[in-house]
Write a protein that holds these residues in place. Sequence first.
Motif, PDB file in Angstrom:
ATOM      1  N   VAL A  16       0.930  -1.010   0.263  1.00 49.98           N
ATOM      2  CA  VAL A  16      -0.002   0.016   0.069  1.00 49.98           C
ATOM      3  C   VAL A  16       0.740   1.271   0.050  1.00 49.98           C
ATOM      4  O   VAL A  16       0.688   2.143  -0.785  1.00 49.98           O
ATOM      5  CB  VAL A  16      -0.893   0.032   1.309  1.00 49.98           C
ATOM      6  CG1 VAL A  16      -1.604   1.313   1.130  1.00 49.98           C
ATOM      7  CG2 VAL A  16      -2.004  -1.190   1.323  1.00 49.98           C
ATOM      8  N   THR A  17       1.835   1.105   1.086  1.00 47.90           N
ATOM      9  CA  THR A  17       2.858   2.391   0.863  1.00 47.90           C
ATOM     10  C   THR A  17       3.309   2.510  -0.480  1.00 47.90           C
ATOM     11  O   THR A  17       3.500   3.804  -0.820  1.00 47.90           O
ATOM     12  CB  THR A  17       4.131   2.175   1.827  1.00 47.90           C
ATOM     13  OG1 THR A  17       3.557   1.839   3.219  1.00 47.90           O
ATOM     14  CG2 THR A  17       5.016   3.208   1.866  1.00 47.90           C
ATOM     15  N   HIS A  18       3.882   1.542  -1.521  1.00 45.95           N
ATOM     16  CA  HIS A  18       4.512   1.946  -2.669  1.00 45.95           C
ATOM     17  C   HIS A  18       3.614   1.715  -3.873  1.00 45.95           C
ATOM     18  O   HIS A  18       3.935   1.753  -4.803  1.00 45.95           O
ATOM     19  CB  HIS A  18       5.581   0.707  -2.848  1.00 45.95           C
ATOM     20  CG  HIS A  18       6.740   1.252  -1.716  1.00 45.95           C
ATOM     21  ND1 HIS A  18       7.530   2.370  -1.617  1.00 45.95           N
ATOM     22  CD2 HIS A  18       7.345   0.345  -0.729  1.00 45.95           C
ATOM     23  CE1 HIS A  18       8.121   2.085  -0.478  1.00 45.95           C
ATOM     24  NE2 HIS A  18       8.019   1.072   0.163  1.00 45.95           N
ATOM     25  N   ARG A  19       2.229   1.514  -3.547  1.00 44.45           N
ATOM     26  CA  ARG A  19       1.348   1.179  -4.843  1.00 44.45           C
ATOM     27  C   ARG A  19       1.239   2.304  -5.985  1.00 44.45           C
ATOM     28  O   ARG A  19       1.457   2.016  -7.033  1.00 44.45           O
ATOM     29  CB  ARG A  19      -0.093   1.260  -4.160  1.00 44.45           C
ATOM     30  CG  ARG A  19      -1.179   0.640  -5.271  1.00 44.45           C
ATOM     31  CD  ARG A  19      -2.723   0.665  -4.873  1.00 44.45           C
ATOM     32  NE  ARG A  19      -3.401  -0.183  -5.687  1.00 44.45           N
ATOM     33  CZ  ARG A  19      -3.466   0.598  -6.866  1.00 44.45           C
ATOM     34  NH1 ARG A  19      -3.262   1.738  -7.299  1.00 44.45           N
ATOM     35  NH2 ARG A  19      -4.356  -0.082  -7.975  1.00 44.45           N
ATOM     36  N   ASN A  20       1.338   3.695  -5.384  1.00 44.44           N
ATOM     37  CA  ASN A  20       1.113   4.791  -6.465  1.00 44.44           C
ATOM     38  C   ASN A  20       2.644   4.702  -7.132  1.00 44.44           C
ATOM     39  O   ASN A  20       2.548   5.033  -8.382  1.00 44.44           O
ATOM     40  CB  ASN A  20       1.097   6.138  -5.820  1.00 44.44           C
ATOM     41  CG  ASN A  20      -0.169   6.223  -5.276  1.00 44.44           C
ATOM     42  OD1 ASN A  20      -1.395   5.404  -5.570  1.00 44.44           O
ATOM     43  ND2 ASN A  20      -0.513   7.387  -4.074  1.00 44.44           N
TER      44      ASN A  20
END
Length: 299
Positions: A16-20
């Motif tokens: 989730v932290t690195h999703r973008n």
Amino acid sequence: MSEDGHRPDPATEAFVTHRNLLFTVAYELLGSAADAEDVLQETWLRWAGVDLSAVRDRRAYLVRITTRQALGRLRVLGRRKESYVGPWLPEPLLTAPDVAEDVELADSISLAMMLVLETLGPAERAVFVLRDVFDLGYDEIAEAVGKSLPAVRQIAHRARAHVAARRPRGAVSAAETRAALGAFQRAVETGDLQGLLDLLAPDVVALSDGGGVKQAMPRPVVGAEKVGRLLAAGVAVWGPVSTVQRTEVNGHPALILRVDGEIDLVVALRMDDGRVTGIYTVRNPEKLTRMERATAVSR
């Protein structure tokens, strides 16, 4: 935090932290948001089975998985493009104003730059994007693309030279692009094209992507005179039925034309030395699904 008040598990939290970031990597490699989302699903499935105790850098590891999945999908996308009706343009993304503040990110996802990336081979594209946009180390890139370290350095050098020869010449200010788009908007709204025609470079190229679903030019139109005639014909059709909205697409100013309230096309420009050298219009409805809500991108 999850709904029950507990922190998500470490694998989910890292994803989730690195999703973008992962979406942006996949999008820059594929030029398709829909395919990028599919790659993210595949990345998650593989990431969920990884032993995190053996992972030194979770960001780099996730980027590696995403890159491998995207490279595999590039082959499928390549076959799809071979049978595509008319010119193929990257899928435009409505982006938040703050994306433009990261000049390097905005430059890398501009439609003009994405078209330059299309001229690279898969390995060259991946190496260039991972190194020059996302600043990954050569060792991490080598693992991601399955090449030796010396080979990756050579590929990076070759890709960088290729891109430098084809990317827009000099820095393009948002003000210049807005001024040119303002002339385009006035042409549609008033029928007066002269302000726009005065901005066209002699070698301007117009590309229109209808995907065989909406009427569009079957091939590129080159040259100020031919593009001028094309714009005059387009204004005659769009003017009476369109509303024009200024917005930010792929980190740069752009226009959305609506007919009866529905998005009909997106217009983006390439600017070189203050002149319009590229006019890109996307009409394929399948590529306009990201125009109602901003897509989060990051480095």
